[in-house]
Scaffold this active site. Structure first.
Site, mmCIF file in Angstrom:
data_model
loop_
_atom_site.group_PDB
_atom_site.id
_atom_site.type_symbol
_atom_site.label_atom_id
_atom_site.label_comp_id
_atom_site.label_asym_id
_atom_site.label_seq_id
_atom_site.Cartn_x
_atom_site.Cartn_y
_atom_site.Cartn_z
ATOM 1 C CG HIS A 58 -1.819 -1.135 1.381
ATOM 2 N ND1 HIS A 58 -2.749 -1.455 0.444
ATOM 3 C CD2 HIS A 58 -1.945 -2.059 2.368
ATOM 4 C CE1 HIS A 58 -3.431 -2.533 0.833
ATOM 5 N NE2 HIS A 58 -2.945 -2.923 1.999
ATOM 6 C CG HIS A 220 -6.879 -5.397 1.418
ATOM 7 N ND1 HIS A 220 -7.535 -4.587 2.302
ATOM 8 C CD2 HIS A 220 -5.569 -5.330 1.720
ATOM 9 C CE1 HIS A 220 -6.636 -4.049 3.125
ATOM 10 N NE2 HIS A 220 -5.454 -4.487 2.794
#
Lengths: 333, 213
Positions: A58, A220
């Site tokens: 991320h 996700h």
């Protein structure tokens, strides 16, 4: 799958090595575990430490926000998986300067589990901890269940504000209250155009037919709230901004900080096309933009798409956003 | 039980427990990743070591916290952190106590179980250590004396352990096996039952030692 990597299993550790080599003046590994990263001057005596953490994949979340005026340390998991309680505990000890440690991370089951366990271990070492979880993804739960929402890009606002408060010497209770206040006034919604490919398995994080978009998708690949044909930038911005205004109950005269965030594969140009429309809508409604951020702040590897986050600001929140900060991926001067 | 006796009893029982490390490893290999044997043996020995050097005037709560810290740091794992958190929660029920009775032990075990359940989002019947902990807490809290309480706690824990064989694992790594976990005995619940048995065995050896002396 085309990726610039070496051994897939070494992906996370080699990425951390790279960050350490590039920014030795800003961050360090305090012990032997490369998955624990803290600011180079940690621990700061008498200051509250702020610890974040979560899965890799991320960047700049979470590792990129370790530095002056932001987080004090981070515990790093594998791609999209939580760090262990022991790694979180090691990081806690490394940033503890005697004034306690705030755990500030996104609301995901594995992370909550391991941070809570680490909090028990910290208590045994007489390090007080408090926890505030980022939970800004409007699409993940309706407003009535907003405390169950997932945490996404909007946690950046909480890092910035809590980090500034810790830097000026606020107590643990004060820093936690500020983080909570910011989280409470933050809302985010995203759009996904294409999935992430996992470096270890080559699997996709979600399936989306060519020519379609998904509004509200998680970082996700968690399912969103609307799937349909790809729309124009303006139409997408309209959808996202409308949802955020409703969720934060914004009205004429309110002030916001705006974050237009790229999810990994969407170019900066497109983010500015989005920002243009966001700006037009807010100005048209007489909601003023007190601070703006456009770029990659929380990604999902090479996922294509973007998210928009609003923080409703008052003078106190705005002052904390404007305070100086410096980390490998973010600087405010 | 006075603090010095508590300290000695914990050390003796953990020395006994290490004898079950291979059994626990084998159970965990069938259902999980097989590190429970190491977690228990390294953890038990670390606790024994830290209790040996603990001051004689340490309170029961301080003794429990010492155990928690040593266990957590011996072999870092999720199980070790869960147990340490449980011991920490248990120690809070002993705040201010200078001696420990059977009911105090029951309260300690219940608080530990509740903390483990809360942290792990686990309920009785999920096929975890909690299944053995709660019947033992029930038995100790209502017992008229230590010996009968311990016997009842062991009986309750053993029954629960046997019952875990018919259950499907719902938490942790073992849950990945889904219905294939049915038929296998839960290693965590077994570890707790074996600890109670170790306590009884160690006490009986110590009592015989006193008779001879």
């Amino acid at each position: 799958m085309k990726k610039i990597i070496n051994e897939p299993d070494r992906f996370v550790d080699e990425m951390i090595e790279g960050i350490l080599l590039a920014h030795p003046d800003l961050v360090k590994t305090p012990g032997t575990d490369p998955r624990v990263l803290v600011r180079a001057d940690a621990p700061l005596a008498g200051r509250v430490g702020i610890l974040t953490g979560g899965g890799s994949g991320h960047l700049p979340l979470f590792k990129g926000y370790v530095g002056m005026g932001l987080c004090s340390g981070v515990a790093i998991g594998n791609v999209f998986s939580s760090p262990s309680s022991q790694q979180i505990f090691e990081a806690t000890k490394a940033i503890s300067g005697g004034a306690g440690v705030l755990y500030l991370y996104g609301n995901y089951g594995g992370d909550v589990f391991n941070f809570d366990l680490a909090g028990d271990l910290a208590e045994l070492e007489d390090i007080p901890t408090q926890t505030v979880v980022g939970r800004d993804d409007v699409a993940s739960q309706p407003n009535e269940r907003k405390t169950d929402r997932r945490g996404v890009a909007g946690i950046f606002f909480a890092y910035k504000a809590a980090g500034a408060a810790a830097e000026r010497g606020d107590t643990l209770e004060e820093v936690a209250a500020i983080a909570e206040d910011v989280v409470e006034h933050t809302a985010t919604m995203g759009v996904g155009l294409s999935p992430t490919i996992f470096p270890t398995t080559g699997a996709k994080s979600f399936d989306l037919p060519e020519g379609e978009m998904e509004i509200g998708i998680g970082i996700h690949g968690e399912p969103g709230i609307h799937r349909g044909p790809l729309e124009t930038a303006d139409a997408i911005a309209d959808r996202l901004v409308t949802a955020l205004i409703a969720d934060l109950d914004l009205t004429a005269g309110d002030r916001v900080a705006v974050l237009v965030n790229g999810l990994g594969a969407t170019p900066l140009e497109e983010l500015y096309v989005l920002y243009r429309r966001v700006h037009q809508i807010l100005t048209g409604l007489n909601i003023s933009i007190a601070k703006k951020y456009v770029g990659e702040y929380a990604t999902s590897l090479e996922m294509a798409g973007a998210s928009i986050s609003f923080l409703k600001v008052n003078d106190a929140r705005l002052a904390l956003l404007q305070a100086p900060a410096k980390s490998p991926f973010f600087e405010e001067v | 039980m006075r603090p010095v006796e508590l300290n000695e009893s914990i050390r003796r029982s953990l020395a006994e427990l290490v004898g079950y490390a291979d059994e626990l490893r084998d159970l965990d290999q069938a259902l999980g990743d097989g590190d429970l044997g190491v977690t228990i043996s390294l953890g038990a020995n670390a606790v024994i070591e830290s209790l040996t050097t603990l001051a004689d005037d340490a309170t029961p709560a301080e003794i429990a916290k010492t155990c928690a810290k040593a266990f957590a740091n011996a072999n870092p794992s999720t199980m070790a952190a869960l147990v340490a958190g449980g011991l920490l929660a248990g120690s809070k029920t002993w705040a201010g106590l200078t001696e420990i009775g059977t009911a105090d032990a029951g309260r300690f075990i219940r608080a530990a179980g509740e903390n483990i359940g809360q942290r792990g989002k686990t309920q009785i019947g999920d096929k975890t250590i909690l299944d053995a902990i709660m019947p033992a807490a029930d038995a100790l809290e209502v017992a008229s004396d230590g010996t009968s309480g311990l016997d009842a706690a062991i009986a309750g824990a053993e029954r629960a352990v046997v019952e875990t064989r018919d259950l499907q694992s719902r938490r942790g790594r073992a849950s990945w096996m889904q219905e294939r976990s049915i038929g296998l005995q839960d290693p965590g619940a077994t570890a707790f039952w074996r600890y109670l048995e170790s306590w009884r065995a160690a006490e009986s050896v110590a009592a015989k030692g006193k008779e001879l002396a």
